[in-house]
Design an enzyme around this catalytic site. Structure first.
Site, PDB file in Angstrom:
ATOM      1  N   LYS A   1       5.177  51.014-100.408  1.00  0.00           N
ATOM      2  CA  LYS A   1       6.147  51.583-101.368  1.00  0.00           C
ATOM      3  C   LYS A   1       6.152  50.775-102.665  1.00  0.00           C
ATOM      4  CE  LYS A   1       9.051  53.841 -97.954  1.00  0.00           C
ATOM      5  NZ  LYS A   1      10.173  53.793 -97.041  1.00  0.00           N
TER       6      LYS A   1
ATOM      7  N   ILE B   1      14.183  59.571-106.907  1.00  0.00           N
ATOM      8  CA  ILE B   1      14.919  59.002-108.044  1.00  0.00           C
ATOM      9  C   ILE B   1      14.288  57.685-108.492  1.00  0.00           C
ATOM     10  CG2 ILE B   1      17.174  58.121-108.775  1.00  0.00           C
ATOM     11  CD1 ILE B   1      18.330  60.041-106.536  1.00  0.00           C
TER      12      ILE B   1
ATOM     13  N   ASP C   1      15.735  62.843 -98.165  1.00  0.00           N
ATOM     14  CA  ASP C   1      14.376  63.166 -98.604  1.00  0.00           C
ATOM     15  C   ASP C   1      14.164  64.674 -98.715  1.00  0.00           C
ATOM     16  OD1 ASP C   1      13.420  60.536 -98.846  1.00  0.00           O
ATOM     17  OD2 ASP C   1      13.276  60.371 -96.663  1.00  0.00           O
TER      18      ASP C   1
ATOM     19  N   LYS D   1       5.011  53.128-105.700  1.00  0.00           N
ATOM     20  CA  LYS D   1       6.036  53.514-106.693  1.00  0.00           C
ATOM     21  C   LYS D   1       6.022  52.576-107.901  1.00  0.00           C
ATOM     22  CE  LYS D   1       9.156  55.597-103.268  1.00  0.00           C
ATOM     23  NZ  LYS D   1      10.515  56.047-102.965  1.00  0.00           N
TER      24      LYS D   1
ATOM     25  N   ASN E   1      23.147  61.138 -94.047  1.00  0.00           N
ATOM     26  CA  ASN E   1      22.664  60.041 -93.201  1.00  0.00           C
ATOM     27  C   ASN E   1      23.761  59.008 -93.014  1.00  0.00           C
ATOM     28  OD1 ASN E   1      22.458  57.965 -95.367  1.00  0.00           O
ATOM     29  ND2 ASN E   1      21.036  59.477 -96.191  1.00  0.00           N
TER      30      ASN E   1
HETATM   31  O1  PMT Z   1      24.782  51.721 -96.978  1.00  0.00           O
HETATM   32  P1  PMT Z   1      24.734  50.775 -95.790  1.00  0.00           P
HETATM   33  O2  PMT Z   1      25.415  51.353 -94.581  1.00  0.00           O
HETATM   34  O3  PMT Z   1      25.240  49.405 -96.159  1.00  0.00           O
HETATM   35  O4  PMT Z   1      23.199  50.599 -95.374  1.00  0.00           O
HETATM   36  C1  PMT Z   1      22.304  49.991 -96.251  1.00  0.00           C
HETATM   37  C2  PMT Z   1      20.940  50.710 -96.260  1.00  0.00           C
HETATM   38  C3  PMT Z   1      20.285  50.565 -94.905  1.00  0.00           C
HETATM   39  C4  PMT Z   1      21.122  52.196 -96.595  1.00  0.00           C
HETATM   40  C5  PMT Z   1      20.095  50.031 -97.419  1.00  0.00           C
HETATM   41  O5  PMT Z   1      19.924  48.679 -97.109  1.00  0.00           O
HETATM   42  C6  PMT Z   1      18.737  50.719 -97.576  1.00  0.00           C
HETATM   43  O6  PMT Z   1      17.792  50.462 -96.872  1.00  0.00           O
HETATM   44  N1  PMT Z   1      18.632  51.640 -98.570  1.00  0.00           N
HETATM   45  C7  PMT Z   1      17.447  52.451 -98.824  1.00  0.00           C
HETATM   46  C8  PMT Z   1      17.416  53.593 -97.842  1.00  0.00           C
HETATM   47  C9  PMT Z   1      16.215  54.510 -98.066  1.00  0.00           C
HETATM   48  O7  PMT Z   1      16.389  55.635 -98.440  1.00  0.00           O
HETATM   49  O8  PMT Z   1      15.053  53.951 -97.901  1.00  0.00           O
HETATM   50  P2  PMT Z   1      13.626  54.755 -97.996  1.00  0.00           P
HETATM   51  O9  PMT Z   1      12.625  53.803 -97.444  1.00  0.00           O
HETATM   52  O10 PMT Z   1      13.750  56.091 -97.372  1.00  0.00           O
HETATM   53  O11 PMT Z   1      13.427  54.947 -99.551  1.00  0.00           O
HETATM   54  C10 PMT Z   1      12.667  54.037-100.378  1.00  0.00           C
HETATM   55  C11 PMT Z   1      13.315  53.855-101.708  1.00  0.00           C
HETATM   56  O12 PMT Z   1      13.266  55.056-102.467  1.00  0.00           O
HETATM   57  C12 PMT Z   1      14.775  53.451-101.666  1.00  0.00           C
HETATM   58  O13 PMT Z   1      14.991  52.506-102.686  1.00  0.00           O
HETATM   59  C13 PMT Z   1      15.518  54.747-101.968  1.00  0.00           C
HETATM   60  O14 PMT Z   1      16.758  54.503-102.647  1.00  0.00           O
HETATM   61  C14 PMT Z   1      14.535  55.445-102.898  1.00  0.00           C
HETATM   62  N2  PMT Z   1      14.572  56.912-102.850  1.00  0.00           N
HETATM   63  C15 PMT Z   1      14.228  57.568-101.719  1.00  0.00           C
HETATM   64  C16 PMT Z   1      14.206  58.961-101.708  1.00  0.00           C
HETATM   65  C17 PMT Z   1      14.555  59.644-102.885  1.00  0.00           C
HETATM   66  N3  PMT Z   1      14.566  60.970-102.917  1.00  0.00           N
HETATM   67  N4  PMT Z   1      14.894  58.969-103.985  1.00  0.00           N
HETATM   68  C18 PMT Z   1      14.926  57.607-103.988  1.00  0.00           C
HETATM   69  O15 PMT Z   1      15.233  57.004-105.007  1.00  0.00           O
END
Ligand code: PMT
Length: 406
Positions: free
Chosen positions: A337, A307, A279, A341, A210
């Site tokens: 979330k 994670i 994901d 979580k 991504n």
């Molecule tokens: O890296 P940059 O270019 O500076 O951009 C920053 C960002 C946009 C990536 C950052 O600010 C951000 O939003 N990070 C989280 C991205 C994400 O995966 O969001 P999500 O809504 O899909 O996931 C929710 C949470 O679960 C997040 O804390 C993620 O780290 C965590 N997660 C998700 C999937 C997974 N398999 N394991 C996880 O731990």
């Protein structure tokens, strides 16, 4: 009270013309109340007399690894134990290379190798020597070993060149030394941050990933360090320098990241999941490069481990901060979330605005926690990170007011 009252600082001087500036730095440290011992490499003595530092510190200057005259002086292990901080200024390209390789063939290198206190190096060299890939690789390795790299500055050089490689000015070095001892709101706390994207292999040459650049997570790591935390950064593949004093654990896939987090989470006080973890991964990674013979192909994907959830749903969990990357219904999805979580806090950002979120330098966050929320408007990620870390520190202290570390 002076800022460095009774702090024990070992000043290491290596061979370079900037050695003369180390005398002024030494004087400024003493003026701030520090007790300073000086160790010079043999090459340093070609540039400035030990007597200068002896006069400034009132202590004998040490140089030789095997010095019969120094029977009453501390040996290298004692000196390493004595110091609250070691600063190598100036740090020549040669000394930096030896430090990166763990050499111990002079007194200063031996002390650094034996030290458990913070060690900072202030590089000073010709601009071409500084930009040489070998030096840059060595600097990167020093950072990975949690040494601080202070400078260098750019400007006119003793050799007549103009460019990057000048040692920082003595006052700047003194200010950085003072800042190191100033307690922050997270002093004594251990904090782990995930950052960047993950890569999920399709075959030996292709992967799913991504647009995360790691900028937000790396800015958070630097801000948490500045707030006094001991920071571990678990990072997917990015093109960023690791902030000084931050321990880097590199990983590639979601599975690798989970492993690094799981193996190192014990003892962490705060966990911030900023990584954009894939994901889904490919169910069966092809062992050889897939040939483009078929007109169409279908990849079967399976879910990756979550994670953040694995940490936040564990026993003795740290204070958990998640991120939510959304393209609509920001608050609704973020709050879901947060609850689902079992997080302590969530920072939500929109990722459908090309000027904010993924890749770019700016971002905006909506932060939610049990009993509170705060909007952080669009600004550089470095500033935003400082604001978010301040909120985390405050809510963390309210949530866990009395612990053995306060
Ligand atoms: O890296 P940059 O270019 O500076 O951009 C920053 C960002 C946009 C990536 C950052 O600010 C951000 O939003 N990070 C989280 C991205 C994400 O995966 O969001 P999500 O809504 O899909 O996931 C929710 C949470 O679960 C997040 O804390 C993620 O780290 C965590 N997660 C998700 C999937 C997974 N398999 N394991 C996880 O731990």
């Amino acid at each position: 009270m002076p800022d460095l009252d009774n702090k024990k600082i070992l000043l290491g001087i290596t061979g370079g013309i900037a050695a003369y500036k180390a005398a002024e730095y030494c004087r400024l440290l003493i003026k701030q109340g520090a007790r300073v011992r000086v160790v010079m490499t043999p090459a340093a003595k070609e540039f400035i007399q030990p007597l200068t530092f002896q006069a400034l510190t009132g202590e004998p200057v040490l140089s030789e690894l095997f010095d019969a005259d120094a029977a009453n002086a501390m040996d290298h292990i004692e000196l390493a134990r004595w110091a609250d901080l070691i600063v190598v200024a100036p740090a020549s390209a040669d000394s930096i290379a030896k430090l990166a390789d763990g050499y111990a063939d002079n007194l200063l290198l031996t002390i650094v190798l034996a030290a458990s206190c913070p060690v900072a190096v202030a590089p000073a060299m010709n601009q071409h020597m500084w930009s040489n890939q070998a030096t840059q690789d060595n600097i990167q390795r020093l950072r990975q070993h949690a040494l601080l790299v202070w400078g260098p500055a750019a400007g006119e050089q003793a050799c007549g060149d103009v460019g990057e490689g000048r040692m920082l000015e003595p006052q700047q070095l003194a200010d950085m030394s003072v800042a190191l001892f100033r307690p922050g709101p997270l002093t004594g706390r251990k904090l782990m941050i995930t950052a960047g994207p993950t890569r999920e292999a399709i075959d030996p040459v292709r992967f799913l990933s991504n647009r995360s650049s790691g900028k937000m997570g790396y800015a958070l790591a630097a801000a948490a360090r500045d707030a006094g935390a001991e920071v571990t950064l678990v990072s997917g593949p990015v093109c960023l320098n690791v902030p000084d004093s931050v321990t880097l654990l590199s990983c590639e896939s979601a599975g690798d990241m989970l492993q690094q987090v799981t193996q190192n989470i014990t003892g962490q006080d705060i966990f911030i999941a900023c990584a954009a973890v894939a994901d889904y991964r490919v169910a069966a990674v092809a062992k050889e490069k897939i040939k483009k013979t078929a007109e169409q192909m279908t990849l079967q994907l399976v879910k990756t481990p979550d994670i953040l959830a694995s940490v936040s749903l564990s026993d003795n969990k740290p204070f958990c901060v998640g991120f939510a990357a959304e393209t609509s219904e920001l608050e609704q999805y973020a709050r879901h979330k947060l609850a689902h979580k079992k997080l302590d806090m969530i920072a939500a950002n929109r990722v459908d605005d090309p000027a904010s979120g993924f890749e770019v330098d700016d971002n905006a966050l909506a932060v939610f926690w049990q009993g509170g929320s705060q909007q952080l408007p669009r600004q550089p990620k470095t500033d935003l990170a400082r604001e978010l870390i301040a909120i985390i520190a405050r809510v963390y202290r309210e949530a866990r007011p009395v612990t053995e570390k306060t």
